[in-house]
Design an enzyme around this catalytic site. Structure first.
Site, PDB file in Angstrom:
ATOM      1  N   PRO A   9       0.877  -1.499  -0.014  1.00  0.00           N
ATOM      2  CA  PRO A   9       0.058  -0.022  -0.026  1.00  0.00           C
ATOM      3  C   PRO A   9       0.884   1.409   0.159  1.00  0.00           C
ATOM      4  CG  PRO A   9       0.030  -1.029   2.144  1.00  0.00           C
ATOM      5  CD  PRO A   9       0.577  -2.134   1.138  1.00  0.00           C
ATOM      6  N   ASN A  10       0.292   2.095  -0.882  1.00  0.00           N
ATOM      7  CA  ASN A  10       0.746   3.511  -1.012  1.00  0.00           C
ATOM      8  C   ASN A  10       2.253   3.702  -1.556  1.00  0.00           C
ATOM      9  OD1 ASN A  10      -1.041   4.938   0.286  1.00  0.00           O
ATOM     10  ND2 ASN A  10      -0.486   4.077   2.221  1.00  0.00           N
ATOM     11  N   TYR A  22      11.663   8.989   1.703  1.00  0.00           N
ATOM     12  CA  TYR A  22      11.631   7.498   0.710  1.00  0.00           C
ATOM     13  C   TYR A  22      12.743   8.091  -0.590  1.00  0.00           C
ATOM     14  CZ  TYR A  22       8.047   5.940   3.558  1.00  0.00           C
ATOM     15  OH  TYR A  22       7.059   5.598   4.646  1.00  0.00           O
ATOM     16  N   ASN A  78       7.968  -5.467  -0.442  1.00  0.00           N
ATOM     17  CA  ASN A  78       7.902  -4.436   0.418  1.00  0.00           C
ATOM     18  C   ASN A  78       6.433  -4.304   0.555  1.00  0.00           C
ATOM     19  OD1 ASN A  78       7.766  -2.008   1.790  1.00  0.00           O
ATOM     20  ND2 ASN A  78       9.077  -0.822   0.560  1.00  0.00           N
ATOM     21  N   ALA A  81       2.876  -0.549   4.949  1.00  0.00           N
ATOM     22  CA  ALA A  81       2.313  -0.285   6.369  1.00  0.00           C
ATOM     23  C   ALA A  81       1.576  -2.007   7.042  1.00  0.00           C
ATOM     24  CB  ALA A  81       1.407   0.489   6.544  1.00  0.00           C
ATOM     25  N   HIS A  84       3.160  -4.106   9.309  1.00  0.00           N
ATOM     26  CA  HIS A  84       3.344  -3.826  10.837  1.00  0.00           C
ATOM     27  C   HIS A  84       1.778  -4.147  11.401  1.00  0.00           C
ATOM     28  CE1 HIS A  84       6.561  -1.587   9.618  1.00  0.00           C
ATOM     29  NE2 HIS A  84       5.944  -0.569   9.150  1.00  0.00           N
ATOM     30  N   ASP A  91       0.848 -15.462   7.873  1.00  0.00           N
ATOM     31  CA  ASP A  91       0.196 -16.577   7.588  1.00  0.00           C
ATOM     32  C   ASP A  91       0.366 -16.948   5.960  1.00  0.00           C
ATOM     33  OD1 ASP A  91      -0.463 -16.762  10.068  1.00  0.00           O
ATOM     34  OD2 ASP A  91      -2.462 -16.642   9.903  1.00  0.00           O
ATOM     35  N   GLU A 102      12.047  -9.679   2.514  1.00  0.00           N
ATOM     36  CA  GLU A 102      11.540  -8.332   3.115  1.00  0.00           C
ATOM     37  C   GLU A 102      12.458  -7.117   2.850  1.00  0.00           C
ATOM     38  OE1 GLU A 102      10.384  -8.226   7.361  1.00  0.00           O
ATOM     39  OE2 GLU A 102       9.704  -6.256   7.506  1.00  0.00           O
ATOM     40  N   HIS A 104      12.524  -2.754   3.033  1.00  0.00           N
ATOM     41  CA  HIS A 104      11.928  -1.478   3.372  1.00  0.00           C
ATOM     42  C   HIS A 104      13.148  -0.414   2.905  1.00  0.00           C
ATOM     43  CE1 HIS A 104       8.841  -3.098   5.653  1.00  0.00           C
ATOM     44  NE2 HIS A 104       9.780  -4.070   6.131  1.00  0.00           N
ATOM     45  N   ILE A 105      12.357   0.535   2.204  1.00  0.00           N
ATOM     46  CA  ILE A 105      13.400   1.886   1.827  1.00  0.00           C
ATOM     47  C   ILE A 105      13.769   2.555   2.836  1.00  0.00           C
ATOM     48  CG2 ILE A 105      13.409   3.740   0.467  1.00  0.00           C
ATOM     49  CD1 ILE A 105      10.869   2.686  -1.216  1.00  0.00           C
ATOM     50  N   SER A 106      13.393   2.908   3.917  1.00  0.00           N
ATOM     51  CA  SER A 106      13.749   3.617   5.015  1.00  0.00           C
ATOM     52  C   SER A 106      14.238   2.448   6.151  1.00  0.00           C
ATOM     53  CB  SER A 106      12.502   4.311   5.497  1.00  0.00           C
ATOM     54  OG  SER A 106      11.317   3.521   5.976  1.00  0.00           O
ATOM     55  N   ARG A 111      12.577   5.007  13.161  1.00  0.00           N
ATOM     56  CA  ARG A 111      11.395   5.896  12.879  1.00  0.00           C
ATOM     57  C   ARG A 111      10.431   5.510  14.080  1.00  0.00           C
ATOM     58  NH1 ARG A 111       9.012   5.253   6.995  1.00  0.00           N
ATOM     59  NH2 ARG A 111       8.118   6.864   7.456  1.00  0.00           N
TER      60      ARG A 111
HETATM   61  O1  CA2 Z   1      10.364   2.219   4.267  1.00  0.00           O
HETATM   62  C1  CA2 Z   1       9.483   1.444   3.726  1.00  0.00           C
HETATM   63  O2  CA2 Z   1       9.732   0.991   2.594  1.00  0.00           O
HETATM   64  C2  CA2 Z   1       8.107   1.293   4.178  1.00  0.00           C
HETATM   65  O3  CA2 Z   1       7.697   0.058   3.867  1.00  0.00           O
HETATM   66  C3  CA2 Z   1       7.252   2.228   3.442  1.00  0.00           C
HETATM   67  C4  CA2 Z   1       5.790   2.347   4.110  1.00  0.00           C
HETATM   68  C5  CA2 Z   1       5.714   2.322   5.530  1.00  0.00           C
HETATM   69  O4  CA2 Z   1       4.350   2.406   5.959  1.00  0.00           O
HETATM   70  C6  CA2 Z   1       6.584   1.337   6.313  1.00  0.00           C
HETATM   71  O5  CA2 Z   1       6.784   1.719   7.558  1.00  0.00           O
HETATM   72  C7  CA2 Z   1       7.921   1.572   5.494  1.00  0.00           C
HETATM   73  C8  CA2 Z   1       5.127   3.610   3.439  1.00  0.00           C
HETATM   74  C9  CA2 Z   1       4.991   3.565   1.876  1.00  0.00           C
HETATM   75  C10 CA2 Z   1       4.377   4.802   1.738  1.00  0.00           C
HETATM   76  O6  CA2 Z   1       5.227   5.607   0.707  1.00  0.00           O
HETATM   77  C11 CA2 Z   1       4.852   6.904   0.356  1.00  0.00           C
HETATM   78  C12 CA2 Z   1       5.813   7.151  -0.640  1.00  0.00           C
HETATM   79  C13 CA2 Z   1       5.354   8.747  -0.812  1.00  0.00           C
HETATM   80  C14 CA2 Z   1       4.340   9.483  -0.531  1.00  0.00           C
HETATM   81  C15 CA2 Z   1       3.343   8.866   0.571  1.00  0.00           C
HETATM   82  C16 CA2 Z   1       3.557   7.289   0.713  1.00  0.00           C
END
Ligand code: CA2
Length: 152
Positions: A9-10, A22, A78, A81, A84, A91, A102, A104-106, A111
């Site tokens: 998502p997102n 990001y 990836n 959210a 979490h 499952d 797995e 994660h970019i960040s 965080r």
């Molecule tokens: O760091 C990551 O890759 C995450 O999986 C990114 C998720 C976040 O919920 C995870 O905790 C860590 C969120 C991706 C949303 O990305 C956006 C990018 C630009 C604008 C809005 C959202």
């Protein structure tokens, strides 16, 4: 070898907001990076993104079947959210029996506390966090190394 790259998502919004967290790359940039990283390593990727948990679960199930048929090395995932929150994805990965890396970019551990727990990590074959979009390349490389080692 074939790899499925899944984004949750997102992540379709990458590059449009929160560049400090990001970066400036878009999802299309990430997918192009994955295609070239795989090609350089003699492999192929298919990239998909969904904002819907059930769709991601269906893709994990189908990937498990492809893995059992010898058609897929594993998933670079990836889950955004859902990482979490989703016992259902935990499952699905556990039941599918295929290696999932797995990503994660960040650096989620630097965080908010709610990003510190992952339902995916206990069932992941490996985890890459905090390397920006290069993490997808590291995950592809690691998954291929594991798959090639397992194949002998
Ligand atoms: O760091 C990551 O890759 C995450 O999986 C990114 C998720 C976040 O919920 C995870 O905790 C860590 C969120 C991706 C949303 O990305 C956006 C990018 C630009 C604008 C809005 C959202």
């Amino acid at each position: 070898m074939n790899i499925l790259v899944l984004n949750g998502p997102n992540l379709n919004l990458l590059g449009t907001r929160e560049p400090a967290v990001y970066g400036h790359a878009t999802l299309a940039d990430v997918e192009a990076l994955c295609h070239s990283a795989a090609a350089e390593r003699g492999a192929e990727v298919e990239c998909r993104q969904s904002n819907h948990e059930g769709v991601l679960i269906d893709w994990v199930h189908a990937a498990g079947a492809a893995h059992r048929a010898g058609l897929l090395a594993g998933i670079v995932f990836n889950a955004g959210a859902y990482t979490h929150t989703s016992v259902a994805l935990h499952d699905a990965i556990k039941g599918s029996g295929l290696p999932v890396i797995e990503v994660h970019i960040s650096n989620v551990h630097a965080r908010e506390a709610f990003r510190h727990h992952s339902w995916l990590s206990p069932v992941a074959a490996g985890i890459v966090v905090g390397f920006g979009i290069d993490g997808y390349v590291l995950a592809i490389d690691g998954l291929l190394r594991k798959a090639r080692a397992a194949a002998g």
